[in-house]
Design a protein around this motif. Structure first.
Motif, PDB file in Angstrom:
ATOM      1  N   LEU A 104       0.825  -1.201   0.000  1.00 31.15           N
ATOM      2  CA  LEU A 104       0.000   0.000   0.000  1.00 31.15           C
ATOM      3  C   LEU A 104       0.864   1.258   0.000  1.00 31.15           C
ATOM      4  CD1 LEU A 104      -2.831  -1.019   2.503  1.00 31.15           C
ATOM      5  CD2 LEU A 104      -2.986  -0.794   0.024  1.00 31.15           C
ATOM      6  N   GLY A 105       1.981   1.194   0.714  1.00 31.89           N
ATOM      7  CA  GLY A 105       2.902   2.323   0.667  1.00 31.89           C
ATOM      8  C   GLY A 105       3.426   2.559  -0.737  1.00 31.89           C
ATOM      9  N   LEU A 106       3.772   1.472  -1.418  1.00 27.92           N
ATOM     10  CA  LEU A 106       4.216   1.593  -2.802  1.00 27.92           C
ATOM     11  C   LEU A 106       3.088   2.088  -3.704  1.00 27.92           C
ATOM     12  CD1 LEU A 106       6.276  -1.713  -3.046  1.00 27.92           C
ATOM     13  CD2 LEU A 106       7.201   0.606  -3.158  1.00 27.92           C
ATOM     14  N   SER A 130       3.091   5.239  -6.099  1.00 31.18           N
ATOM     15  CA  SER A 130       2.753   5.083  -7.509  1.00 31.18           C
ATOM     16  C   SER A 130       1.579   5.968  -7.909  1.00 31.18           C
ATOM     17  CB  SER A 130       2.435   3.609  -7.798  1.00 31.18           C
ATOM     18  OG  SER A 130       2.031   3.430  -9.128  1.00 31.18           O
ATOM     19  N   SER A 131       0.528   5.974  -7.077  1.00 26.99           N
ATOM     20  CA  SER A 131      -0.661   6.760  -7.416  1.00 26.99           C
ATOM     21  C   SER A 131      -0.352   8.250  -7.452  1.00 26.99           C
ATOM     22  CB  SER A 131      -1.779   6.475  -6.402  1.00 26.99           C
ATOM     23  OG  SER A 131      -2.170   5.124  -6.446  1.00 26.99           O
ATOM     24  N   LEU A 132       0.385   8.717  -6.433  1.00 23.61           N
ATOM     25  CA  LEU A 132       0.713  10.145  -6.396  1.00 23.61           C
ATOM     26  C   LEU A 132       1.547  10.551  -7.600  1.00 23.61           C
ATOM     27  CD1 LEU A 132       1.541  10.615  -2.596  1.00 23.61           C
ATOM     28  CD2 LEU A 132      -0.420  11.536  -3.843  1.00 23.61           C
ATOM     29  N   THR A 133       2.513   9.705  -7.959  1.00 20.56           N
ATOM     30  CA  THR A 133       3.394  10.037  -9.080  1.00 20.56           C
ATOM     31  C   THR A 133       2.677   9.928 -10.419  1.00 20.56           C
ATOM     32  OG1 THR A 133       5.268   9.187  -7.796  1.00 20.56           O
ATOM     33  CG2 THR A 133       5.617   9.539 -10.152  1.00 20.56           C
ATOM     34  N   LEU A 192      -9.913  -4.167  -0.029  1.00 18.22           N
ATOM     35  CA  LEU A 192      -9.747  -5.405  -0.786  1.00 18.22           C
ATOM     36  C   LEU A 192      -8.351  -5.981  -0.603  1.00 18.22           C
ATOM     37  CD1 LEU A 192     -11.614  -4.678  -4.143  1.00 18.22           C
ATOM     38  CD2 LEU A 192     -12.345  -6.072  -2.211  1.00 18.22           C
ATOM     39  N   ALA A 193      -7.379  -5.120  -0.276  1.00 13.44           N
ATOM     40  CA  ALA A 193      -6.041  -5.635   0.037  1.00 13.44           C
ATOM     41  C   ALA A 193      -6.102  -6.499   1.286  1.00 13.44           C
ATOM     42  CB  ALA A 193      -5.069  -4.469   0.220  1.00 13.44           C
ATOM     43  N   VAL A 194      -6.880  -6.051   2.281  1.00 10.60           N
ATOM     44  CA  VAL A 194      -7.104  -6.863   3.482  1.00 10.60           C
ATOM     45  C   VAL A 194      -7.851  -8.133   3.122  1.00 10.60           C
ATOM     46  CG1 VAL A 194      -8.179  -6.920   5.763  1.00 10.60           C
ATOM     47  CG2 VAL A 194      -7.122  -4.811   4.943  1.00 10.60           C
ATOM     48  N   SER A 195      -8.857  -7.997   2.261  1.00 15.22           N
ATOM     49  CA  SER A 195      -9.646  -9.154   1.848  1.00 15.22           C
ATOM     50  C   SER A 195      -8.789 -10.193   1.151  1.00 15.22           C
ATOM     51  CB  SER A 195     -10.774  -8.700   0.912  1.00 15.22           C
ATOM     52  OG  SER A 195     -11.449  -9.806   0.360  1.00 15.22           O
ATOM     53  N   SER A 196      -7.900  -9.750   0.274  1.00 20.24           N
ATOM     54  CA  SER A 196      -7.078 -10.709  -0.458  1.00 20.24           C
ATOM     55  C   SER A 196      -6.161 -11.482   0.470  1.00 20.24           C
ATOM     56  CB  SER A 196      -6.249  -9.980  -1.525  1.00 20.24           C
ATOM     57  OG  SER A 196      -5.314  -9.106  -0.925  1.00 20.24           O
TER      58      SER A 196
END
Length: 506
Positions: free
Chosen positions: A41-43, A47-50, A276-280
């Motif tokens: 999520l940190g990555l 990625s999203s900000l950039t 969904l990251a938690v779900s996965s």
């Protein structure tokens, strides 16, 4: 011919896991994957900000359409054979694993060839531009990165070696983030998203094979493939058919709102995928763990119920405040070009929190051998998403995608919980336990947001968010004070105590 080579031992080369071993490994796996998720999520934030400043909604729209084609190919090439090997009680033999492996590769060759032949037609149908066919073909060839890693991942998952999986997937994320940002900075547009995915696939494939330490040794046998397909095909159809029906979004939204509309929907989906990251994490661990526990219905029921309570507590206490913060947060952090997606992200975030619990119920259905039942529910839900989604887009624009999806997911969650509770006598009243937190906290969220908008009038989004957060805090605390038994805060405290007890020295 013998069913397996005399020199070929069981593929796992490990003793069967006992019930206590399964629970211990499952808990360790969840912790490892959660740590990996935090890193990922940190990555993703980086990625999203950039990329949000380097790319445009149209780039995300083109990628969403191309990625949908690739995702369908990945689903079709799997056949669910690896899921059958994870679920079966005995350790897979070399013949079983080798038969599944070569079946995956053969079918992937067929899928890739078909997509490459259809690439020009797909490009013109979705108006992807002059490089659209090349994008589709490139993503199709990248499917081999997926097919070649299915068996190594299956072997690691069956033995609940998720800490190893977590390390590899974190390395994958680093590679993808670096690749995408590099290509975007060089002005490759949508190609930067495609290139990042291919880099991830190549790096992961090499590392998964090295970790599994397996090479094809057994004999390919059709009777094994047929036996594995008897469960695997239903398991895989549960993903294939909903994924295919999900194609209405680029088709309908693209026709009504253009590629920018598709890009906003795709971007909103990615941003709202934190739950969904938690779900996965939980779903990946839950399926092999539930499969090992399927013969003990009481233990399985207790494990499932505890997992649902804890996940619901975390999500229902955290997600509503995130939803409130999104409207002022998105334009400041990502830029005004993405502000049109704020409301859509809110709806997708609410839906994602419910999908996290839905994933646990789905894993229990599959692990208990009811993949066909799960498929029927998934198909019905997907058809409802398509029908209601089209009507909602006609009336409300792209926001209608989120509204309709959330309503259908809520209904599917209740129905799935009811089916699971009927299959296990130890899971009575499960549907009430599943639905009550989402319904009550959701109603309080709507009340807090509505009151803040009425009270603050034309004040800025930040002021409205702060007022709504304060109202929601008071309403949630009032709800907790009226609860009998274990409240959401009480469940959260119990979870923290459990984690501390595990970390304490013996």
């Amino acid at each position: 011919m013998s069913s397996r080579s005399p020199s070929a031992p069981d593929a796992a080369d490990a003793p069967p896991l006992g019930m206590s071993d399964v629970k211990v490994r499952a808990q360790r796996s969840i912790i490892a994957l959660l740590l990996r998720t935090v890193g990922s999520l940190g990555l993703r934030v980086v990625s999203s900000l950039t990329l949000s400043h380097l790319l445009f909604p149209g780039d995300y729209g083109v990628f969403a359409i191309v990625a949908f084609t690739s995702a369908m190919g990945a689903f079709l090439g799997d056949l669910g054979l690896s899921a059958s090997l994870v679920r079966q009680q005995h350790e897979p033999t070399q013949d079983e694993i080798t038969s599944a492996f070569w079946s995956h590769q053969a079918f992937t060759v067929f899928i890739v060839g078909t997509i490459v032949l259809l690439a020009p037609w797909l490009s013109s149908t979705y108006e992807l531009g002059p490089s659209g066919a090349a994008m589709v073909g490139t993503m199709a060839i990248g499917l081999f990165f997926h097919s070649l890693r299915v068996i190594p991942i299956m072997m690691l998952e069956r033995q609940l070696r998720f800490p190893t999986l977590a390390r590899i997937e974190l390395i994958e994320s680093v590679a993808q983030t670096a690749g995408s940002i590099l290509l975007a900075s060089l002005h490759f547009g949508a190609w930067s998203l495609i290139g990042g995915g291919l880099v991830r696939g190549a790096v992961g494939m090499v590392l998964f094979w090295a970790a599994a330490g397996w090479r094809p040794q057994g004999t390919f046998r059709w009777d094994i493939v047929k036996r594995l397909l008897s469960f695997g095909i239903w398991f895989q159809l549960t993903g294939i058919i909903p994924a295919a029906l999900q194609g209405w979004i680029p088709l309908v939204v693209g026709r009504m709102e253009g590629k920018d509309g598709v890009g906003l929907v795709n971007w909103a989906t990615a941003l709202a995928s934190v739950p969904l990251a938690v779900s996965s994490v939980l779903t990946r661990v839950a399926y092999p763990a539930y499969s090992r526990m399927q013969e003990d219905s009481a233990a399985l029921a207790d494990y499932l119920r505890t997992s649902i309570r804890r996940v619901s507590a975390v999500l229902c206490l955290a997600i509503p405040f995130g939803v409130i913060a999104l409207p002022p947060f998105i334009p400041v952090v990502f830029g005004e070009r993405w502000s049109l997606a704020s409301t859509l992200v809110q709806w997708f975030t609410i839906e994602a929190s419910m999908l996290a619990v839905q994933g646990l119920l789905n894993s229990q259905q599959n692990a208990s051998g009811h993949a066909r039942e799960r498929m029927y529910v998934a198909i019905t839900g997907s058809l409802l998403r398509f029908g209601l989604g089209v009507l909602a887009v006609l009336h409300w624009g792209i926001v209608g995608v989120g509204v309709s999806a959330t309503a259908v997911t809520l209904t599917e969650l209740w129905f799935t919980a009811r089916l699971v509770s009927r299959r296990n006598p130890h899971l009575s009243r499960l549907e009430f336990e599943v639905m009550e937190p989402f319904l009550t906290v959701g109603a309080l969220l709507a009340l807090a947001v509505g009151c803040s908008r009425l009270a603050m009038g034309q004040d800025g989004l930040l002021v409205q968010a702060l007022v709504a957060a304060g109202l929601l805090t008071a309403l949630v605390l009032a709800r907790e004070a009226t609860r009998r038994g274990l409240s959401l805060l009480g469940e959260l405290r119990a979870l923290v105590q459990h984690l501390r007890a595990r970390r304490a020295p013996p």
